[in-house]
Write a protein that holds these residues in place. Sequence first.
Motif, PDB file in Angstrom:
ATOM      1  N   LYS A 248       0.838  -1.198   0.000  1.00  0.00           N
ATOM      2  CA  LYS A 248       0.000   0.000   0.000  1.00  0.00           C
ATOM      3  C   LYS A 248       0.876   1.253   0.000  1.00  0.00           C
ATOM      4  CE  LYS A 248      -4.028  -0.056   0.621  1.00  0.00           C
ATOM      5  NZ  LYS A 248      -5.105   0.069  -0.353  1.00  0.00           N
ATOM      6  N   ALA A 249       0.622   2.131  -0.938  1.00  0.00           N
ATOM      7  CA  ALA A 249       1.371   3.387  -1.056  1.00  0.00           C
ATOM      8  C   ALA A 249       1.206   4.208   0.224  1.00  0.00           C
ATOM      9  CB  ALA A 249       0.873   4.187  -2.258  1.00  0.00           C
ATOM     10  N   GLY A 250       2.325   4.671   0.750  1.00  0.00           N
ATOM     11  CA  GLY A 250       2.306   5.484   1.960  1.00  0.00           C
ATOM     12  C   GLY A 250       2.158   4.692   3.244  1.00  0.00           C
ATOM     13  N   HIS A 251       2.037   3.363   3.133  1.00  0.00           N
ATOM     14  CA  HIS A 251       1.883   2.487   4.307  1.00  0.00           C
ATOM     15  C   HIS A 251       2.756   1.252   4.109  1.00  0.00           C
ATOM     16  CE1 HIS A 251      -1.515   4.744   5.937  1.00  0.00           C
ATOM     17  NE2 HIS A 251      -1.949   4.842   4.693  1.00  0.00           N
ATOM     18  N   ASP A 252       4.042   1.379   4.385  1.00  0.00           N
ATOM     19  CA  ASP A 252       4.967   0.269   4.165  1.00  0.00           C
ATOM     20  C   ASP A 252       4.635  -0.967   4.989  1.00  0.00           C
ATOM     21  OD1 ASP A 252       6.336   1.841   2.388  1.00  0.00           O
ATOM     22  OD2 ASP A 252       7.956   2.343   3.774  1.00  0.00           O
ATOM     23  N   ASP A 253       3.794  -0.808   6.003  1.00  0.00           N
ATOM     24  CA  ASP A 253       3.444  -1.955   6.837  1.00  0.00           C
ATOM     25  C   ASP A 253       2.144  -2.639   6.408  1.00  0.00           C
ATOM     26  OD1 ASP A 253       1.875   0.207   7.599  1.00  0.00           O
ATOM     27  OD2 ASP A 253       1.851  -0.359   9.721  1.00  0.00           O
ATOM     28  N   LEU A 254       1.535  -2.166   5.317  1.00  0.00           N
ATOM     29  CA  LEU A 254       0.309  -2.775   4.817  1.00  0.00           C
ATOM     30  C   LEU A 254       0.507  -3.296   3.398  1.00  0.00           C
ATOM     31  CD1 LEU A 254      -2.421  -0.227   6.000  1.00  0.00           C
ATOM     32  CD2 LEU A 254      -1.723  -2.363   7.108  1.00  0.00           C
ATOM     33  N   ALA A 255      -0.026  -4.480   3.148  1.00  0.00           N
ATOM     34  CA  ALA A 255       0.079  -5.085   1.824  1.00  0.00           C
ATOM     35  C   ALA A 255      -1.240  -5.754   1.472  1.00  0.00           C
ATOM     36  CB  ALA A 255       1.201  -6.125   1.803  1.00  0.00           C
ATOM     37  N   ILE A 256      -1.483  -5.886   0.188  1.00  0.00           N
ATOM     38  CA  ILE A 256      -2.613  -6.679  -0.284  1.00  0.00           C
ATOM     39  C   ILE A 256      -2.071  -8.052  -0.630  1.00  0.00           C
ATOM     40  CG2 ILE A 256      -4.379  -6.956  -2.061  1.00  0.00           C
ATOM     41  CD1 ILE A 256      -4.464  -3.896  -2.277  1.00  0.00           C
ATOM     42  N   VAL A 257      -2.692  -9.075  -0.066  1.00  0.00           N
ATOM     43  CA  VAL A 257      -2.298 -10.446  -0.367  1.00  0.00           C
ATOM     44  C   VAL A 257      -3.441 -11.163  -1.063  1.00  0.00           C
ATOM     45  CG1 VAL A 257      -0.651 -10.666   1.539  1.00  0.00           C
ATOM     46  CG2 VAL A 257      -2.996 -11.372   1.868  1.00  0.00           C
ATOM     47  N   ASP A 258      -3.067 -12.137  -1.858  1.00  0.00           N
ATOM     48  CA  ASP A 258      -4.027 -12.999  -2.527  1.00  0.00           C
ATOM     49  C   ASP A 258      -3.938 -14.378  -1.880  1.00  0.00           C
ATOM     50  OD1 ASP A 258      -4.809 -15.124  -4.524  1.00  0.00           O
ATOM     51  OD2 ASP A 258      -5.409 -13.334  -5.627  1.00  0.00           O
ATOM     52  N   VAL A 259      -5.057 -14.801  -1.309  1.00  0.00           N
ATOM     53  CA  VAL A 259      -5.156 -16.128  -0.707  1.00  0.00           C
ATOM     54  C   VAL A 259      -6.207 -16.886  -1.495  1.00  0.00           C
ATOM     55  CG1 VAL A 259      -5.704 -17.438   1.369  1.00  0.00           C
ATOM     56  CG2 VAL A 259      -4.531 -15.233   1.571  1.00  0.00           C
ATOM     57  N   VAL A 260      -5.771 -17.761  -2.359  1.00  0.00           N
ATOM     58  CA  VAL A 260      -6.642 -18.547  -3.242  1.00  0.00           C
ATOM     59  C   VAL A 260      -7.790 -17.727  -3.815  1.00  0.00           C
ATOM     60  CG1 VAL A 260      -6.008 -20.813  -2.336  1.00  0.00           C
ATOM     61  CG2 VAL A 260      -7.908 -19.610  -1.316  1.00  0.00           C
ATOM     62  N   GLY A 261      -7.451 -16.568  -4.350  1.00  0.00           N
ATOM     63  CA  GLY A 261      -8.435 -15.729  -5.020  1.00  0.00           C
ATOM     64  C   GLY A 261      -9.078 -14.661  -4.153  1.00  0.00           C
TER      65      GLY A 261
ATOM     66  N   VAL B 222      -6.248  -6.694   2.613  1.00  0.00           N
ATOM     67  CA  VAL B 222      -5.150  -5.912   3.181  1.00  0.00           C
ATOM     68  C   VAL B 222      -4.730  -6.586   4.477  1.00  0.00           C
ATOM     69  CG1 VAL B 222      -4.492  -3.685   4.180  1.00  0.00           C
ATOM     70  CG2 VAL B 222      -6.009  -3.753   2.192  1.00  0.00           C
ATOM     71  N   ILE B 223      -3.426  -6.791   4.626  1.00  0.00           N
ATOM     72  CA  ILE B 223      -2.891  -7.344   5.860  1.00  0.00           C
ATOM     73  C   ILE B 223      -1.741  -6.465   6.338  1.00  0.00           C
ATOM     74  CG2 ILE B 223      -3.537  -9.726   5.305  1.00  0.00           C
ATOM     75  CD1 ILE B 223      -0.391 -10.107   4.852  1.00  0.00           C
ATOM     76  N   ASN B 224      -1.395  -6.637   7.592  1.00  0.00           N
ATOM     77  CA  ASN B 224      -0.280  -5.916   8.179  1.00  0.00           C
ATOM     78  C   ASN B 224       0.974  -6.775   8.039  1.00  0.00           C
ATOM     79  OD1 ASN B 224       1.638  -4.995  10.255  1.00  0.00           O
ATOM     80  ND2 ASN B 224      -0.027  -3.617  10.824  1.00  0.00           N
ATOM     81  N   ILE B 225       2.028  -6.212   7.431  1.00  0.00           N
ATOM     82  CA  ILE B 225       3.295  -6.932   7.285  1.00  0.00           C
ATOM     83  C   ILE B 225       4.365  -6.346   8.203  1.00  0.00           C
ATOM     84  CG2 ILE B 225       2.841  -7.762   4.943  1.00  0.00           C
ATOM     85  CD1 ILE B 225       4.656  -5.473   3.909  1.00  0.00           C
ATOM     86  N   GLY B 226       3.938  -5.523   9.168  1.00  0.00           N
ATOM     87  CA  GLY B 226       4.859  -4.841  10.059  1.00  0.00           C
ATOM     88  C   GLY B 226       5.676  -5.752  10.954  1.00  0.00           C
ATOM     89  N   LEU B 227       5.254  -7.004  11.139  1.00  0.00           N
ATOM     90  CA  LEU B 227       6.025  -7.940  11.948  1.00  0.00           C
ATOM     91  C   LEU B 227       7.209  -8.522  11.186  1.00  0.00           C
ATOM     92  CD1 LEU B 227       3.074  -9.837  13.675  1.00  0.00           C
ATOM     93  CD2 LEU B 227       4.535  -8.056  14.655  1.00  0.00           C
ATOM     94  N   LEU B 228       7.245  -8.294   9.880  1.00  0.00           N
ATOM     95  CA  LEU B 228       8.327  -8.798   9.038  1.00  0.00           C
ATOM     96  C   LEU B 228       9.316  -7.683   8.754  1.00  0.00           C
ATOM     97  CD1 LEU B 228       6.165 -10.727   6.424  1.00  0.00           C
ATOM     98  CD2 LEU B 228       7.107 -11.578   8.568  1.00  0.00           C
ATOM     99  N   ASP B 229      10.461  -8.043   8.225  1.00  0.00           N
ATOM    100  CA  ASP B 229      11.444  -7.052   7.781  1.00  0.00           C
ATOM    101  C   ASP B 229      10.920  -6.471   6.469  1.00  0.00           C
ATOM    102  OD1 ASP B 229      13.583  -5.535   6.927  1.00  0.00           O
ATOM    103  OD2 ASP B 229      15.054  -7.133   7.165  1.00  0.00           O
ATOM    104  N   VAL B 230      10.294  -5.298   6.541  1.00  0.00           N
ATOM    105  CA  VAL B 230       9.645  -4.734   5.360  1.00  0.00           C
ATOM    106  C   VAL B 230      10.639  -4.426   4.247  1.00  0.00           C
ATOM    107  CG1 VAL B 230       7.600  -3.874   6.532  1.00  0.00           C
ATOM    108  CG2 VAL B 230       9.595  -2.404   6.348  1.00  0.00           C
TER     109      VAL B 230
END
Length: 90
Positions: A13-26, A30-38
């Motif tokens: 997500k633009a402007g939110h390095d800790d948020l991403a859109i994921v695809d789970v079997v279609g 939006v999920i939070n990826i802040g627990l990972l090394d972004v």
Amino acid sequence: MCLGIPGEIVEIKAGHDDLAIVDVVGVRRVINIGLLDVDQTGVGDWVLVHVGFAMSKIDEAEAAATLTLLTGLGQAYTDELQALAESDIS
């Protein structure tokens, strides 16, 4: 039962390095990826998603094997996918 489900990151997500859109079997959410090394996480990476958070980064082979295993769980897996489809953290 709570499951971690593999999802592929399709957008950060633009402007939110800790948020991403994921695809789970279609299903895309939006999920939070802040627990990972972004700095080491990006589009095309596979992550293990639980309760709206990416808990760990996994490779594509592990994602495929996990999805195969989860499919065999039947209703618990179906319930988890439904909960994901109904969630929204944005």
